[in-house]
Design a protein around this motif. Sequence first.
Motif, PDB file in Angstrom:
ATOM      1  N   ARG A  99      74.742  19.051 -10.972  1.00 52.79           N
ATOM      2  CA  ARG A  99      73.812  18.400 -10.053  1.00 52.79           C
ATOM      3  C   ARG A  99      72.709  17.738 -10.884  1.00 52.79           C
ATOM      4  O   ARG A  99      72.968  17.052 -11.860  1.00 52.79           O
ATOM      5  N   ASP A 100      71.474  17.951 -10.548  1.00 54.45           N
ATOM      6  CA  ASP A 100      70.367  17.430 -11.371  1.00 54.45           C
ATOM      7  C   ASP A 100      69.458  18.591 -11.742  1.00 54.45           C
ATOM      8  O   ASP A 100      68.237  18.490 -11.707  1.00 54.45           O
ATOM      9  N   GLU A 101      70.086  19.717 -12.145  1.00 57.00           N
ATOM     10  CA  GLU A 101      69.317  20.931 -12.400  1.00 57.00           C
ATOM     11  C   GLU A 101      69.566  21.542 -13.775  1.00 57.00           C
ATOM     12  O   GLU A 101      68.615  21.934 -14.458  1.00 57.00           O
ATOM     13  N   ALA A 102      70.819  21.654 -14.202  1.00 57.62           N
ATOM     14  CA  ALA A 102      71.140  22.308 -15.481  1.00 57.62           C
ATOM     15  C   ALA A 102      71.793  21.311 -16.426  1.00 57.62           C
ATOM     16  O   ALA A 102      72.693  20.566 -16.022  1.00 57.62           O
ATOM     17  N   TYR A 103      71.360  21.334 -17.708  1.00 62.02           N
ATOM     18  CA  TYR A 103      71.842  20.350 -18.676  1.00 62.02           C
ATOM     19  C   TYR A 103      72.244  21.010 -19.996  1.00 62.02           C
ATOM     20  O   TYR A 103      71.482  21.812 -20.553  1.00 62.02           O
ATOM     21  N   ALA A 104      73.434  20.654 -20.490  1.00 62.49           N
ATOM     22  CA  ALA A 104      73.830  21.042 -21.840  1.00 62.49           C
ATOM     23  C   ALA A 104      73.049  20.175 -22.821  1.00 62.49           C
ATOM     24  O   ALA A 104      73.105  18.948 -22.749  1.00 62.49           O
ATOM     25  N   VAL A 105      72.313  20.809 -23.717  1.00 63.04           N
ATOM     26  CA  VAL A 105      71.492  20.086 -24.694  1.00 63.04           C
ATOM     27  C   VAL A 105      72.275  19.850 -25.986  1.00 63.04           C
ATOM     28  O   VAL A 105      72.001  18.917 -26.728  1.00 63.04           O
ATOM     29  N   SER A 106      73.266  20.712 -26.256  1.00 64.63           N
ATOM     30  CA  SER A 106      74.090  20.569 -27.451  1.00 64.63           C
ATOM     31  C   SER A 106      75.442  21.197 -27.188  1.00 64.63           C
ATOM     32  O   SER A 106      75.619  21.923 -26.205  1.00 64.63           O
ATOM     33  N   VAL A 107      76.414  20.908 -28.047  1.00 68.28           N
ATOM     34  CA  VAL A 107      77.712  21.561 -27.968  1.00 68.28           C
ATOM     35  C   VAL A 107      77.860  22.497 -29.163  1.00 68.28           C
ATOM     36  O   VAL A 107      77.376  22.201 -30.252  1.00 68.28           O
ATOM     37  N   GLU A 108      78.515  23.638 -28.942  1.00 71.42           N
ATOM     38  CA  GLU A 108      78.579  24.687 -29.960  1.00 71.42           C
ATOM     39  C   GLU A 108      80.021  25.152 -30.167  1.00 71.42           C
ATOM     40  O   GLU A 108      80.498  26.026 -29.446  1.00 71.42           O
ATOM     41  N   PRO A 109      80.733  24.564 -31.110  1.00 67.08           N
ATOM     42  CA  PRO A 109      82.074  25.082 -31.395  1.00 67.08           C
ATOM     43  C   PRO A 109      81.999  26.498 -31.961  1.00 67.08           C
ATOM     44  O   PRO A 109      81.121  26.813 -32.758  1.00 67.08           O
ATOM     45  N   ALA A 110      82.921  27.351 -31.533  1.00 67.26           N
ATOM     46  CA  ALA A 110      83.052  28.688 -32.116  1.00 67.26           C
ATOM     47  C   ALA A 110      84.026  28.575 -33.284  1.00 67.26           C
ATOM     48  O   ALA A 110      85.169  28.149 -33.103  1.00 67.26           O
ATOM     49  N   VAL A 111      83.581  28.933 -34.479  1.00 69.26           N
ATOM     50  CA  VAL A 111      84.325  28.632 -35.697  1.00 69.26           C
ATOM     51  C   VAL A 111      84.722  29.896 -36.450  1.00 69.26           C
ATOM     52  O   VAL A 111      84.271  31.001 -36.140  1.00 69.26           O
ATOM     53  N   ILE A 112      85.581  29.712 -37.436  1.00 71.17           N
ATOM     54  CA  ILE A 112      85.877  30.732 -38.430  1.00 71.17           C
ATOM     55  C   ILE A 112      85.065  30.394 -39.678  1.00 71.17           C
ATOM     56  O   ILE A 112      85.081  29.252 -40.137  1.00 71.17           O
ATOM     57  N   VAL A 113      84.312  31.345 -40.195  1.00 68.85           N
ATOM     58  CA  VAL A 113      83.626  31.141 -41.471  1.00 68.85           C
ATOM     59  C   VAL A 113      84.291  32.042 -42.516  1.00 68.85           C
ATOM     60  O   VAL A 113      84.737  33.140 -42.200  1.00 68.85           O
ATOM     61  N   TYR A 114      84.355  31.545 -43.727  1.00 66.37           N
ATOM     62  CA  TYR A 114      85.052  32.297 -44.769  1.00 66.37           C
ATOM     63  C   TYR A 114      84.350  32.110 -46.106  1.00 66.37           C
ATOM     64  O   TYR A 114      83.615  31.132 -46.322  1.00 66.37           O
ATOM     65  N   ASN A 115      84.571  33.058 -47.000  1.00 67.41           N
ATOM     66  CA  ASN A 115      84.034  32.965 -48.344  1.00 67.41           C
ATOM     67  C   ASN A 115      85.080  32.309 -49.237  1.00 67.41           C
ATOM     68  O   ASN A 115      86.204  32.805 -49.351  1.00 67.41           O
ATOM     69  N   ARG A 116      84.713  31.198 -49.847  1.00 68.59           N
ATOM     70  CA  ARG A 116      85.679  30.427 -50.644  1.00 68.59           C
ATOM     71  C   ARG A 116      86.257  31.255 -51.797  1.00 68.59           C
ATOM     72  O   ARG A 116      87.443  31.152 -52.113  1.00 68.59           O
ATOM     73  N   ARG A 117      85.420  32.057 -52.423  1.00 73.21           N
ATOM     74  CA  ARG A 117      85.898  32.873 -53.547  1.00 73.21           C
ATOM     75  C   ARG A 117      86.940  33.896 -53.093  1.00 73.21           C
ATOM     76  O   ARG A 117      87.907  34.184 -53.803  1.00 73.21           O
ATOM     77  N   ALA A 118      86.746  34.419 -51.901  1.00 73.49           N
ATOM     78  CA  ALA A 118      87.679  35.424 -51.387  1.00 73.49           C
ATOM     79  C   ALA A 118      89.061  34.842 -51.142  1.00 73.49           C
ATOM     80  O   ALA A 118      90.068  35.564 -51.175  1.00 73.49           O
TER      81      ALA A 118
END
Length: 348
Positions: free
Chosen positions: A118-137
Motif C-alpha cells: 500500500r503506501d505504508e511499508a517500504y523495503a529500503v534495501s535488499v539483503e541476500p542470505a549468503v555463504i561466507v567462507y575462509n579462503r585459507r580453509a
Amino acid sequence: CLFLARISAAEPIVLSGSEAGGGTGAGNRLLTIYSTADYIAVEPVLRAYQVTEPDLTIHYHELLSQELYQRVLDEERETADLVWSSAMDLQMKLVHDGYARRFTPTEIVSLPEWSYWRDEAYAVSVEPAVIVYNRRAFDGIEVPATREALLAWLRRGDDRAFQRVGTYDIERSGLGLLLAARDADQSRDFWKLVQALGANQVELFSSSSGLIERVARGDLALAYNVLGSYAASRAQTAEDLGVLLPRDYTLVISRVAFVPYAAVNASAGEDFLDFLLSARGQRILNDRVGFPAVHADVDWNSTLFPENGLTRGYLEPMGVDTRLLIYLDQARRENVIRLWRQALGGPL
C-alpha cells in the motif's frame, strides 16, 4: 560540528548538529529512529542526511528485532518517528495491525512493486542470505556453491568442517527463524543440511556480525545464511573472507521501514524515509553503507558482490506484503523450531 554521544547501552546514540552538549537546542527538530541495523554501519547515511538538515538532532536506538517490535506495541500513544528493521514479518505485522501511517515517497515510480505494501511499508534495501567462507580453509578445494554441494562436503568427514561451521541460532534470532522457515519451504533437503551441520557440531550465533568475524579470523571455515550486506562490507577489509551467493537459489529479505501512526514527529520520519528511498539516499546506502539498493536507478552488481557476477534478475526478493504473516503463525514457528532441534541432534 556534528556531535555523537552514547551515555549507556540503554541510551540512544545522539547525533546533533547544534551545540556540543547533544541537546536539541532552541528551534531544533528531533528525529527518533528505532532500528535493528548496527549504528556503525548506517552512520554514513545518517550523517549525509543531517548535512541537509542542519537544525536536526537524531536519536538512534539500536535494538534487537523482537525488542523493537515490542516497544512499538507498548508505546501506542507516542513512539519513534521511523521504525526500520530486517525482521520483515514483524514489521508487516505492525503495519497490518494499523501501527503505520500512510506516506508516499517522492520517487515511488522508481521502486519495484514488490518492495512496498500500500503506501505504508517500504523495503529500503535488499539483503541476500549468503555463504561466507575462509579462503585459507578452502585452499586447494572448491567452495560448495549449492546446498547439495554443501551437504556433500559436510558429510565427507573433512577436518575443515568439524567444529568449524556456523549459522544463526533460530531460537534467539527472529531473522534466523524467518530464513530457516523460508529454506524449509524452498528445499526438500534443508533438514538433511541441518542434520549435517549438527553432526559437525555447528556453532550457533544470534547475529551475522559474530559469524562473519569468526570466519574472517579463520576460527570457522564456513558460515551459512549470513546477511550479505555485512559480509560484503567486511570482505573489503578482510582478505581471507569470501562471500558466495548460493547458485541453486538465494534467499533475499529486506530491511523494511515505516512511519508509525503514533510518531511524535511524523514529518521528520517522513522526510528521512523519503531521503532513504531517493536515488541519492539509495546510492549512499549502496556504496557507503553496503546495503544493496532497491531503487531502479542504482546498480549494485559490481560494488557489492563482484566475484559472484550477480544481476538483479537472479534474485527473487520476498515481497513486502501480508504473505509474510504466515511466518508468525505460532504453530508454524513451533514446528520449525521442533524440526530444527530434532535435526541438530539427529544422525548424519
